[in-house]
Design a protein around this motif. Structure first.
Motif, PDB file in Angstrom:
ATOM      1  N   PHE A 125      11.212 -20.120   0.973  1.00  0.00           N
ATOM      2  CA  PHE A 125      10.158 -19.172   0.639  1.00  0.00           C
ATOM      3  C   PHE A 125      10.494 -18.618  -0.739  1.00  0.00           C
ATOM      4  CE2 PHE A 125      10.072 -19.487   5.171  1.00  0.00           C
ATOM      5  CZ  PHE A 125       8.719 -19.511   5.461  1.00  0.00           C
ATOM      6  N   VAL A 126       9.662 -18.958  -1.709  1.00  0.00           N
ATOM      7  CA  VAL A 126       9.956 -18.635  -3.104  1.00  0.00           C
ATOM      8  C   VAL A 126       8.986 -17.567  -3.582  1.00  0.00           C
ATOM      9  CG1 VAL A 126      10.193 -19.562  -5.426  1.00  0.00           C
ATOM     10  CG2 VAL A 126      10.728 -21.007  -3.460  1.00  0.00           C
ATOM     11  N   GLY A 127       9.540 -16.506  -4.161  1.00  0.00           N
ATOM     12  CA  GLY A 127       8.712 -15.418  -4.678  1.00  0.00           C
ATOM     13  C   GLY A 127       9.328 -14.818  -5.920  1.00  0.00           C
ATOM     14  N   VAL A 128       8.628 -13.887  -6.514  1.00  0.00           N
ATOM     15  CA  VAL A 128       9.085 -13.220  -7.733  1.00  0.00           C
ATOM     16  C   VAL A 128       9.524 -11.805  -7.362  1.00  0.00           C
ATOM     17  CG1 VAL A 128       8.407 -12.419 -10.024  1.00  0.00           C
ATOM     18  CG2 VAL A 128       7.545 -14.602  -9.158  1.00  0.00           C
ATOM     19  N   HIS A 129      10.773 -11.473  -7.674  1.00  0.00           N
ATOM     20  CA  HIS A 129      11.345 -10.155  -7.365  1.00  0.00           C
ATOM     21  C   HIS A 129      11.120  -9.814  -5.886  1.00  0.00           C
ATOM     22  CE1 HIS A 129      11.621  -9.821 -11.688  1.00  0.00           C
ATOM     23  NE2 HIS A 129      10.319  -9.937 -11.798  1.00  0.00           N
ATOM     24  N   ILE A 130      11.609 -10.655  -4.996  1.00  0.00           N
ATOM     25  CA  ILE A 130      11.264 -10.534  -3.586  1.00  0.00           C
ATOM     26  C   ILE A 130      12.225  -9.686  -2.749  1.00  0.00           C
ATOM     27  CG2 ILE A 130      10.001 -12.699  -3.590  1.00  0.00           C
ATOM     28  CD1 ILE A 130      12.304 -14.009  -2.165  1.00  0.00           C
ATOM     29  N   LYS A 131      13.292  -9.199  -3.334  1.00  0.00           N
ATOM     30  CA  LYS A 131      14.287  -8.465  -2.549  1.00  0.00           C
ATOM     31  C   LYS A 131      13.680  -7.264  -1.813  1.00  0.00           C
ATOM     32  CE  LYS A 131      18.765  -6.270  -2.762  1.00  0.00           C
ATOM     33  NZ  LYS A 131      19.818  -5.708  -3.572  1.00  0.00           N
ATOM     34  N   LYS A 132      12.936  -6.424  -2.525  1.00  0.00           N
ATOM     35  CA  LYS A 132      12.328  -5.243  -1.890  1.00  0.00           C
ATOM     36  C   LYS A 132      11.295  -5.650  -0.845  1.00  0.00           C
ATOM     37  CE  LYS A 132      13.563  -1.365  -4.264  1.00  0.00           C
ATOM     38  NZ  LYS A 132      14.671  -0.713  -3.640  1.00  0.00           N
ATOM     39  N   ASP A 133      10.515  -6.709  -1.134  1.00  0.00           N
ATOM     40  CA  ASP A 133       9.538  -7.199  -0.161  1.00  0.00           C
ATOM     41  C   ASP A 133      10.229  -7.571   1.142  1.00  0.00           C
ATOM     42  OD1 ASP A 133       7.542  -6.960  -2.081  1.00  0.00           O
ATOM     43  OD2 ASP A 133       7.654  -9.058  -2.682  1.00  0.00           O
ATOM     44  N   LEU A 134      11.340  -8.272   1.022  1.00  0.00           N
ATOM     45  CA  LEU A 134      12.071  -8.722   2.212  1.00  0.00           C
ATOM     46  C   LEU A 134      12.621  -7.542   3.004  1.00  0.00           C
ATOM     47  CD1 LEU A 134      13.980 -11.775   0.706  1.00  0.00           C
ATOM     48  CD2 LEU A 134      11.838 -11.768   1.980  1.00  0.00           C
TER      49      LEU A 134
ATOM     50  N   SER B  10       0.872  -1.165   0.000  1.00  0.00           N
ATOM     51  CA  SER B  10       0.000   0.000   0.000  1.00  0.00           C
ATOM     52  C   SER B  10       0.911   1.218   0.000  1.00  0.00           C
ATOM     53  CB  SER B  10      -0.934   0.004   1.218  1.00  0.00           C
ATOM     54  OG  SER B  10      -0.175   0.076   2.400  1.00  0.00           O
ATOM     55  N   PHE B  11       0.440   2.260  -0.618  1.00  0.00           N
ATOM     56  CA  PHE B  11       1.272   3.448  -0.741  1.00  0.00           C
ATOM     57  C   PHE B  11       0.698   4.547   0.135  1.00  0.00           C
ATOM     58  CE2 PHE B  11       1.928   0.808  -4.374  1.00  0.00           C
ATOM     59  CZ  PHE B  11       3.305   0.781  -4.470  1.00  0.00           C
ATOM     60  N   GLY B  12       1.415   4.809   1.209  1.00  0.00           N
ATOM     61  CA  GLY B  12       0.978   5.806   2.174  1.00  0.00           C
ATOM     62  C   GLY B  12       1.501   7.178   1.831  1.00  0.00           C
ATOM     63  N   GLU B  13       1.413   8.022   2.808  1.00  0.00           N
ATOM     64  CA  GLU B  13       1.808   9.408   2.634  1.00  0.00           C
ATOM     65  C   GLU B  13       3.312   9.555   2.391  1.00  0.00           C
ATOM     66  OE1 GLU B  13       1.562  13.353   5.374  1.00  0.00           O
ATOM     67  OE2 GLU B  13      -0.121  11.955   5.473  1.00  0.00           O
ATOM     68  N   TYR B  14       4.125   8.726   3.082  1.00  0.00           N
ATOM     69  CA  TYR B  14       5.565   8.897   3.003  1.00  0.00           C
ATOM     70  C   TYR B  14       6.292   7.796   2.253  1.00  0.00           C
ATOM     71  CZ  TYR B  14       4.522  12.411   6.458  1.00  0.00           C
ATOM     72  OH  TYR B  14       3.989  13.490   7.101  1.00  0.00           O
ATOM     73  N   GLU B  15       5.825   6.561   2.406  1.00  0.00           N
ATOM     74  CA  GLU B  15       6.513   5.474   1.721  1.00  0.00           C
ATOM     75  C   GLU B  15       5.596   4.266   1.575  1.00  0.00           C
ATOM     76  OE1 GLU B  15       9.720   3.439   3.743  1.00  0.00           O
ATOM     77  OE2 GLU B  15       8.950   4.077   5.660  1.00  0.00           O
ATOM     78  N   ALA B  16       5.990   3.355   0.709  1.00  0.00           N
ATOM     79  CA  ALA B  16       5.217   2.134   0.487  1.00  0.00           C
ATOM     80  C   ALA B  16       5.481   1.152   1.616  1.00  0.00           C
ATOM     81  CB  ALA B  16       5.616   1.519  -0.841  1.00  0.00           C
ATOM     82  N   GLN B  17       4.441   0.442   2.006  1.00  0.00           N
ATOM     83  CA  GLN B  17       4.554  -0.581   3.032  1.00  0.00           C
ATOM     84  C   GLN B  17       3.903  -1.867   2.540  1.00  0.00           C
ATOM     85  OE1 GLN B  17       6.138  -0.567   5.982  1.00  0.00           O
ATOM     86  NE2 GLN B  17       6.835   1.498   5.533  1.00  0.00           N
ATOM     87  N   VAL B  18       4.389  -2.990   3.040  1.00  0.00           N
ATOM     88  CA  VAL B  18       3.752  -4.267   2.735  1.00  0.00           C
ATOM     89  C   VAL B  18       2.431  -4.301   3.499  1.00  0.00           C
ATOM     90  CG1 VAL B  18       3.931  -6.768   2.915  1.00  0.00           C
ATOM     91  CG2 VAL B  18       5.962  -5.420   2.364  1.00  0.00           C
ATOM     92  N   SER B  19       1.329  -4.493   2.776  1.00  0.00           N
ATOM     93  CA  SER B  19       0.012  -4.484   3.412  1.00  0.00           C
ATOM     94  C   SER B  19      -0.631  -5.867   3.456  1.00  0.00           C
ATOM     95  CB  SER B  19      -0.919  -3.519   2.686  1.00  0.00           C
ATOM     96  OG  SER B  19      -1.086  -3.921   1.340  1.00  0.00           O
ATOM     97  N   LEU B  20      -0.164  -6.762   2.605  1.00  0.00           N
ATOM     98  CA  LEU B  20      -0.724  -8.110   2.566  1.00  0.00           C
ATOM     99  C   LEU B  20       0.403  -9.103   2.321  1.00  0.00           C
ATOM    100  CD1 LEU B  20      -3.386  -9.808   2.546  1.00  0.00           C
ATOM    101  CD2 LEU B  20      -3.354  -9.593   0.070  1.00  0.00           C
ATOM    102  N   LEU B  21       0.484 -10.083   3.168  1.00  0.00           N
ATOM    103  CA  LEU B  21       1.472 -11.146   3.060  1.00  0.00           C
ATOM    104  C   LEU B  21       0.734 -12.396   2.588  1.00  0.00           C
ATOM    105  CD1 LEU B  21       4.377 -12.060   3.650  1.00  0.00           C
ATOM    106  CD2 LEU B  21       3.669 -12.462   6.000  1.00  0.00           C
ATOM    107  N   LYS B  22       1.221 -13.023   1.505  1.00  0.00           N
ATOM    108  CA  LYS B  22       0.546 -14.181   0.926  1.00  0.00           C
ATOM    109  C   LYS B  22       1.486 -15.380   0.955  1.00  0.00           C
ATOM    110  CE  LYS B  22      -0.208 -11.464  -2.646  1.00  0.00           C
ATOM    111  NZ  LYS B  22      -0.594 -10.944  -3.963  1.00  0.00           N
ATOM    112  N   LEU B  23       1.028 -16.461   1.578  1.00  0.00           N
ATOM    113  CA  LEU B  23       1.801 -17.697   1.676  1.00  0.00           C
ATOM    114  C   LEU B  23       0.958 -18.825   1.098  1.00  0.00           C
ATOM    115  CD1 LEU B  23       2.960 -17.335   5.392  1.00  0.00           C
ATOM    116  CD2 LEU B  23       4.197 -16.610   3.336  1.00  0.00           C
ATOM    117  N   CYS B  24       1.583 -19.707   0.322  1.00  0.00           N
ATOM    118  CA  CYS B  24       0.845 -20.811  -0.270  1.00  0.00           C
ATOM    119  C   CYS B  24       1.709 -22.068  -0.274  1.00  0.00           C
ATOM    120  CB  CYS B  24       0.437 -20.460  -1.704  1.00  0.00           C
ATOM    121  SG  CYS B  24      -0.768 -21.593  -2.405  1.00  0.00           S
ATOM    122  N   SER B  25       1.109 -23.164   0.164  1.00  0.00           N
ATOM    123  CA  SER B  25       1.753 -24.469   0.069  1.00  0.00           C
ATOM    124  C   SER B  25       0.836 -25.350  -0.781  1.00  0.00           C
ATOM    125  CB  SER B  25       2.006 -25.054   1.458  1.00  0.00           C
ATOM    126  OG  SER B  25       0.790 -25.298   2.120  1.00  0.00           O
ATOM    127  N   LYS B  26       1.030 -26.630  -0.742  1.00  0.00           N
ATOM    128  CA  LYS B  26       0.348 -27.538  -1.665  1.00  0.00           C
ATOM    129  C   LYS B  26      -1.138 -27.248  -1.863  1.00  0.00           C
ATOM    130  CE  LYS B  26      -0.216 -32.353  -2.794  1.00  0.00           C
ATOM    131  NZ  LYS B  26       0.119 -33.714  -2.457  1.00  0.00           N
TER     132      LYS B  26
END
Length: 189
Positions: A87-96, A41-57
């Protein structure tokens, strides 16, 4: 999903036992790969992770993050700290980076799906691909694994699409995270 797998999704807004159920099912199936994705989500000052999604089988967990530190953060931190789980994701460096600075979450074994595909197939351009293109390349098909066609074709940002229902947003989030999980599993074979 398109492969016939039934995936149950739990939306966790507060500590309602969803994480415990996800972890129980995860440990029972013995799979050590988790599809990982976030929304920002993009707030007033900076972007923050607003939803964390985890999926297994067959299980997907959507965790709303709102800046408040909940009691389930400790088990989540412990899960992320387990080096045996990828934990596998796409372009996850910034998320981390965002997750660590905002919530103190440090994922010890994070793997970028694009890097994994590029290295396995010796195709460097895969590092820049999104989920749809990676799934297509890995599954060697034009059909994107489990991702609804209207979303692919329109390149819709589901958070901004006013016409989508909450149910469709959840369906899309689940499909994308499951596609990451399924693609990672194929690459690891």
């Amino acid at each position: 999903m398109a492969d016939g797998q039934i995936v149950t999704t739990h939306q966790m807004i507060h500590d309602d036992g969803g994480l415990d159920l996800f972890l129980k099912r995860f440990w029972e199936q013995g799979d050590m790969v988790v599809g990982f994705d976030t929304d920002w989500s993009f707030g007033e000052y900076e972007a923050q992770v607003s939803l964390l999604k985890l999926c297994s089988k067959g299980h997907c967990l959507l965790i709303k993050l709102d800046g408040i530190r909940y009691s389930y953060f400790r088990p989540l931190k412990e899960l992320f700290a387990n080096k045996e789980i990828a934990f596998v994701g796409v372009h996850i460096k910034k998320d981390l980076e965002k997750l660590e600075s905002a919530y103190g979450f440090e994922i010890r074994n994070a793997v970028d799906l694009g890097e994994m595909a590029a290295n396995k197939y010796k195709r460097p351009y895969l590092r820049a691909c999104g989920v749809n293109d990676l799934a297509s390349a890995v599954f060697n098909s034009q059909y994107n694994y489990g991702i609804p066609k209207p979303m692919r074709a329109a390149k819709v940002d589901y958070r901004a699409a006013e016409t989508l229902t909450e149910e469709k947003k959840v369906e899309y989030a689940t499909a994308v995270t499951y596609a990451i999980y399924k693609t990672a599993n194929l690459l690891l074979k």
